[in-house]
Scaffold this motif. Structure first.
Motif, PDB file in Angstrom:
ATOM      1  N   ARG A 103       5.338  -3.614  12.530  1.00 35.68           N
ATOM      2  CA  ARG A 103       5.105  -2.861  11.299  1.00 35.68           C
ATOM      3  C   ARG A 103       5.907  -1.566  11.279  1.00 35.68           C
ATOM      4  O   ARG A 103       6.505  -1.198  10.263  1.00 35.68           O
ATOM      5  N   SER A 106       9.595  -2.288  10.783  1.00 34.50           N
ATOM      6  CA  SER A 106       9.924  -2.711   9.416  1.00 34.50           C
ATOM      7  C   SER A 106      10.081  -1.528   8.470  1.00 34.50           C
ATOM      8  O   SER A 106      10.704  -1.651   7.417  1.00 34.50           O
ATOM      9  N   LEU A 130       2.048   3.187   8.162  1.00 38.84           N
ATOM     10  CA  LEU A 130       2.528   1.914   8.705  1.00 38.84           C
ATOM     11  C   LEU A 130       1.589   1.346   9.768  1.00 38.84           C
ATOM     12  O   LEU A 130       1.486   0.126   9.940  1.00 38.84           O
ATOM     13  N   TYR A 151      -5.496  -6.152  11.108  1.00 35.17           N
ATOM     14  CA  TYR A 151      -4.732  -6.870  12.128  1.00 35.17           C
ATOM     15  C   TYR A 151      -5.514  -8.111  12.556  1.00 35.17           C
ATOM     16  O   TYR A 151      -6.651  -7.988  13.037  1.00 35.17           O
TER      17      TYR A 151
END
Length: 347
Positions: free
Chosen positions: A237, A240, A294, A299
């Motif tokens: 994450r 990204s 982020l 999860y």
């Protein structure tokens, strides 16, 4: 034969690559045999394809470099199967060969290029549309050339393997094995480079430390595999959300480090100190919010979906003059600790 051997000896002394060796060899082979085309092939036995890697053409008959043909239909394979090095009766021996007929080959000579363990790497060949008498001395020279070429090819392959192995070792040495992100060593090296660059350009440097609050509880409750999965997911994450000039790495445990260039540092800022106002300070605050967001979210771990409230993120904008990477990271770590304490007070 002595002039040829002297020329070959000179080529061996000066050649550093197969390309530098094979061009003179093909020219020598053409002079020795009197044939229009001389060429070196490589063979892929699995898919059954022969490739012309290098070629020299001095007449109307043209065998182009880069040509790929089915191995089964080649004169090279036919001569190997029959144990024949040369012939000036191609149409009689192999009249069914389409390639020989299309090219008008009457005389042909080839020797296998083999590795030290006997594996077939390719062939060294010469072909002519004229009838040419091939002596035993010529066949001996051709085999000598093929052996020399084989040694060079094996050396080239070995060097390629060593270079790839060194590249893999270097990558492993600078990468975190769990997340694949740059490791502590790579981060320190890049931060030193970034600080030096910022000194030259008059820009600030942004450094952020990310600590994953509650990671121990995830490990204790769901197991270490879930903890590893969580670290990998967070890394993905964060990665990204990076820009091209930014870098993220794992310092160890549940701590990540961000480094990147910042805006120009304002006049009056002290060298090696925190910048607490102006564009650099605003950029640090915006980055802190971006990195924190982020890490926040759901999860899926070990069959469960964990709602994670995000990590503690401390980001500082620094004037690069007189600053080393360890000091820069210490300043960001101190800022992260302030954020962590504030989060605990408001929990």
């Amino acid at each position: 034969m002595d002039p040829i051997l002297s020329q070959l000896s000179l080529s061996l002394k000066t050649a550093r690559t197969i390309d530098q060796l094979i061009r003179p060899v093909l020219e020598m082979l053409g002079n020795i045999t009197g044939m229009e085309s001389t060429y070196l092939t490589s063979i892929e036995l699995g898919p059954g394809v022969q490739h012309v890697r290098y070629a020299r053409n001095s007449g109307d008959m043209q065998i182009p470099e880069g040509l790929s043909v089915p191995w089964e239909d080649t004169l090279c394979k036919r001569s190997l199967d029959m144990g024949i090095l040369s012939t000036d009766q191609v149409s009689t021996l192999w009249g069914d060969s389409d390639a020989a007929r299309q090219l008008g080959i009457k005389t042909y000579i080839s020797a296998p290029v083999r590795s030290g363990d006997g594996g077939l790497l390719g062939t060294l060949c010469a072909a002519s549309a004229r009838s040419v008498t091939i002596s035993g001395e010529t066949e001996t020279l051709l085999q000598l050339f093929a052996n020399i070429v084989a040694n060079f090819i094996e050396r080239e392959m070995l060097l390629d393997e060593l270079q790839h192995a060194n590249a893999r070792l270097a990558a492993h040495a600078l990468a975190d094995p769990l997340t694949g992100l740059p490791n502590r060593r790579a981060l320190f090296d890049e931060l030193e480079r970034l600080l030096a660059q910022a000194v030259r350009t008059g820009s600030s440097v942004l450094v952020g430390v990310i600590d994953l609050d509650g990671f121990k509880q995830i490990n204790d409750r769901h197991g270490h595999q879930a903890g590893d999965d969580f670290l990998q997911a967070v890394a993905q994450r964060l990665q990204s959300g990076l820009r091209a000039t930014e870098m993220l790495g794992r310092m160890g445990g549940d701590e990540f480090l961000f480094i990147g260039p910042g805006p120009a540092w304002p006049k009056g800022a002290l060298p090696g100190a925190l910048i607490t106002e102006g564009e650099p300070a605003s950029a640090a605050h915006a980055l802190q919010q971006r990195l924190s967001a982020l890490t926040t979210g759901d999860y899926p771990l070990a069959g469960h979906r964990i709602a994670y409230g995000g990590g503690s993120v401390g980001v500082v904008a620094l004037a690069p003059f007189g600053l080393h990477s360890a000091d820069a990271i210490h300043l960001a770590d101190s800022e992260m600790y302030v954020v962590k304490q504030a989060r605990k007070r408001h929990a």
